[in-house]
Design an enzyme around this catalytic site. Structure first.
Site, PDB file in Angstrom:
ATOM      1  N   TRP A 144     -10.118   0.300  -5.008  1.00 11.88           N
ATOM      2  CA  TRP A 144      -9.573   1.634  -4.709  1.00 11.88           C
ATOM      3  C   TRP A 144      -8.165   1.782  -5.291  1.00 11.88           C
ATOM      4  CZ3 TRP A 144     -11.212   6.188  -3.591  1.00 11.88           C
ATOM      5  CH2 TRP A 144     -10.465   7.116  -2.868  1.00 11.88           C
ATOM      6  N   SER A 169       0.807  -1.209   0.000  1.00 11.11           N
ATOM      7  CA  SER A 169       0.000   0.000   0.000  1.00 11.11           C
ATOM      8  C   SER A 169       0.851   1.274   0.000  1.00 11.11           C
ATOM      9  CB  SER A 169      -0.961  -0.042   1.200  1.00 11.11           C
ATOM     10  OG  SER A 169      -2.055   0.784   0.934  1.00 11.11           O
ATOM     11  N   HIS A 226      -7.699  -5.538   0.258  1.00 10.72           N
ATOM     12  CA  HIS A 226      -6.459  -4.785   0.444  1.00 10.72           C
ATOM     13  C   HIS A 226      -5.663  -5.323   1.629  1.00 10.72           C
ATOM     14  CE1 HIS A 226      -3.977  -1.268  -0.006  1.00 10.72           C
ATOM     15  NE2 HIS A 226      -4.109  -0.980   1.260  1.00 10.72           N
ATOM     16  N   LYS A 250       4.193   2.166  -2.394  1.00 14.50           N
ATOM     17  CA  LYS A 250       4.607   3.357  -3.141  1.00 14.50           C
ATOM     18  C   LYS A 250       6.057   3.685  -2.763  1.00 14.50           C
ATOM     19  CE  LYS A 250       0.000   5.332  -1.985  1.00 14.50           C
ATOM     20  NZ  LYS A 250      -1.032   4.762  -2.775  1.00 14.50           N
TER      21      LYS A 250
HETATM   22  C1  GTR Z   1      -5.463   4.517   1.575  1.00 18.10           C
HETATM   23  C2  GTR Z   1      -4.859   5.399   0.547  1.00 18.10           C
HETATM   24  C3  GTR Z   1      -4.107   4.535  -0.401  1.00 18.10           C
HETATM   25  C4  GTR Z   1      -3.222   3.532   0.309  1.00 18.10           C
HETATM   26  C5  GTR Z   1      -3.809   3.037   1.603  1.00 18.10           C
HETATM   27  C6  GTR Z   1      -2.867   2.312   2.548  1.00 18.10           C
HETATM   28  O1  GTR Z   1      -6.491   4.990   2.258  1.00 18.10           O
HETATM   29  O2  GTR Z   1      -5.896   6.097  -0.073  1.00 18.10           O
HETATM   30  O3  GTR Z   1      -3.377   5.319  -1.317  1.00 18.10           O
HETATM   31  O4  GTR Z   1      -1.957   4.013   0.492  1.00 18.10           O
HETATM   32  O5  GTR Z   1      -4.401   4.043   2.328  1.00 18.10           O
HETATM   33  O6  GTR Z   1      -1.721   2.709   2.743  1.00 18.10           O
HETATM   34  O7  GTR Z   1      -3.332   1.318   3.093  1.00 18.10           O
END
Ligand code: GTR
Length: 423
Positions: free
Chosen positions: A354, A263, A404, A267
């Site tokens: 997402w 996540s 996620h 990045k």
């Molecule tokens: C979310 C964000 C994503 C992602 C995520 C995470 O809410 O919008 O870009 O980075 O958090 O880190 O789990």
């Protein structure tokens, strides 16, 4: 397994609530028919229009792309930051029935900043590939063993995970163990090194000046404010510092260092792997917007949304591209291509809309051109694989069922790629 929404409401509640923003608004686009038509910025054209046809040309293009991502997205990594000293905290302890050794150390930057590092490696002691990744809730959350130092640093409050008033409690031990399948990593003859991302930079715009930020004092004078780095840049820098530390530790192969992240930390892993060519392999797990997903699709999270929810992750310039993705001089296939000719593995999850799984695949596919230029076996085919399938050689992509998260199945995929490609 947590769904995206459950994750957002549980772990991000404090962060998002404070800003009055929700991470996953219902008005996001999840309709493929509404994805705008787009043209990706070219990968193999230099700024002066010349086409890149060989390795030398790629070296020049690589430098241009790194500059563009620093300028428009992550900010510039200040020159002259000190390297950390590796200070052992304990002696290696046998774990997993003697199959592995666990060691803790500290990376110390001139006594001005420090990071606790936790390492597991096979007991046989021969150098093995090492996965290097930051964690969200402290090293003590990776494994319930009470001998692991309990982090005393600022953390997002999360009662379920034992974080109360922004500090970890004894209850926090082992709460994230499912994301770090140490037994599987050891069984596959690899090692893992992790550290708490908040040791480098707290993930909250209101908690500044903690972590490594003071190390950059006096080093950013030449960098325009709009191009100053955010926390993703700092986390990426910390990953490279961990990579440097590998060389001082027994049983880890510095030539087979793998940067991994889930996540927002996916990045950071991509940005670390793009900048630091000493990483032999780069893993992005569900990194989504401003990670592996194409910005131009504006599917799920968009540049506008991410810069409003998490302005502290990026350089200020990124917010100026909100709603103007089609005009951006960059897109994420170019970030992925910065890993070439090394090994890249991008993992997505079906329900993690997402993060735009299809956009992650299409970026990976477009990036493959760099591996072809460098005469490497990259992704191969052009079709998105079916669920639970993976494709590719030195560029690999898989799509998992579920939401996620980084799961044991994701790790099994990354371990298989390391085994096949880093010998
Ligand atoms: C979310 C964000 C994503 C992602 C995520 C995470 O809410 O919008 O870009 O980075 O958090 O880190 O789990």
């Amino acid at each position: 397994m947590l769904t995206r929404r459950a994750f957002a409401t549980s772990t991000l509640a404090g962060l998002i609530g404070a800003a009055g923003l929700r991470a996953q608004p219902d008005d996001a686009n999840y309709d493929e028919a509404k994805v705008p038509a787009y043209t990706l910025p070219p990968l193999l054209h230099l700024a002066d229009g010349r086409v890149v046809t060989d390795r030398a040309g790629w070296v020049a293009r690589r430098a241009e792309l790194l500059d563009l991502f620093a300028r428009h997205m992550y900010g510039r990594t200040p020159a002259g930051l000190p390297d950390g000293a590796v200070v052992p905290v304990d002696t290696p302890v046998p774990v997993l029935g003697g199959r592995a050794l666990r060691q803790q150390c500290r990376l110390d930057w001139q006594g001005r900043a420090s990071m606790d590092v936790l390492v597991y490696r096979p007991a046989h002691g021969r150098p093995v590939p090492v996965f290097i990744g930051l964690n969200y809730f402290g090293n003590h959350a990776v494994d319930p063993d009470p001998a692991i130092r309990l982090s005393t640093r600022w953390m997002r409050t999360n009662d379920a995970n034992g974080v109360v008033n922004h500090r970890a409690t004894e209850r926090a031990r082992g709460t994230m163990a499912r994301r770090w399948p140490v037994d599987l990593i050891i069984e596959q003859d690899c090692a893992v090194m992790t550290a708490y991302y908040g040791d480098l930079a707290p993930d909250d715009p209101s908690v500044v000046r903690q972590g490594m930020a003071p190390l950059a004092d006096g080093l950013e004078g030449d960098i325009p404010t709009a191009e100053r780095w955010g926390t993703i840049g700092m986390w990426a820098w910390g990953l490279s510092q961990m990579r440097r530390a590998v060389a001082t530790m027994p049983g880890l192969d510095a030539r087979r260092a793998i940067v991994i992240g889930h996540s927002r930390l996916g990045k950071a892993a991509l940005w670390a792997g793009a900048q630091d060519e000493a990483f032999a392999m780069v893993v992005s797990n569900d990194s989504g917007c401003a990670g592996a997903a194409l910005s131009r699709r504006a599917y799920g999270e968009t540049i506008g949304r991410i810069t409003r929810s998490f302005p502290h992750w990026f350089c200020p310039t990124l917010a100026s591209w909100a709603g103007r993705e089609a005009a951006m001089p960059i897109d994420q296939h170019q970030l992925l291509a910065l890993v070439a000719p090394r090994v890249l593995h991008v993992g997505s999850a079906v329900e993690d809309r997402w993060a735009d799984p299809k956009g992650e695949f299409l970026a990976t596919l477009a990036a493959d051109e760099a591996w072809r230029l460098l005469r490497q076996r990259g992704l191969g085919g052009t079709a998105m694989p079916a669920v639970e399938q993976s494709v590719g050689d030195r560029v690999r992509y898989h799509l998992r069922t579920g939401g996620h998260d980084i799961t044991r199945d994701d790790w099994a995929q990354y371990l298989a790629t390391a085994k096949a490609q880093l010998s």
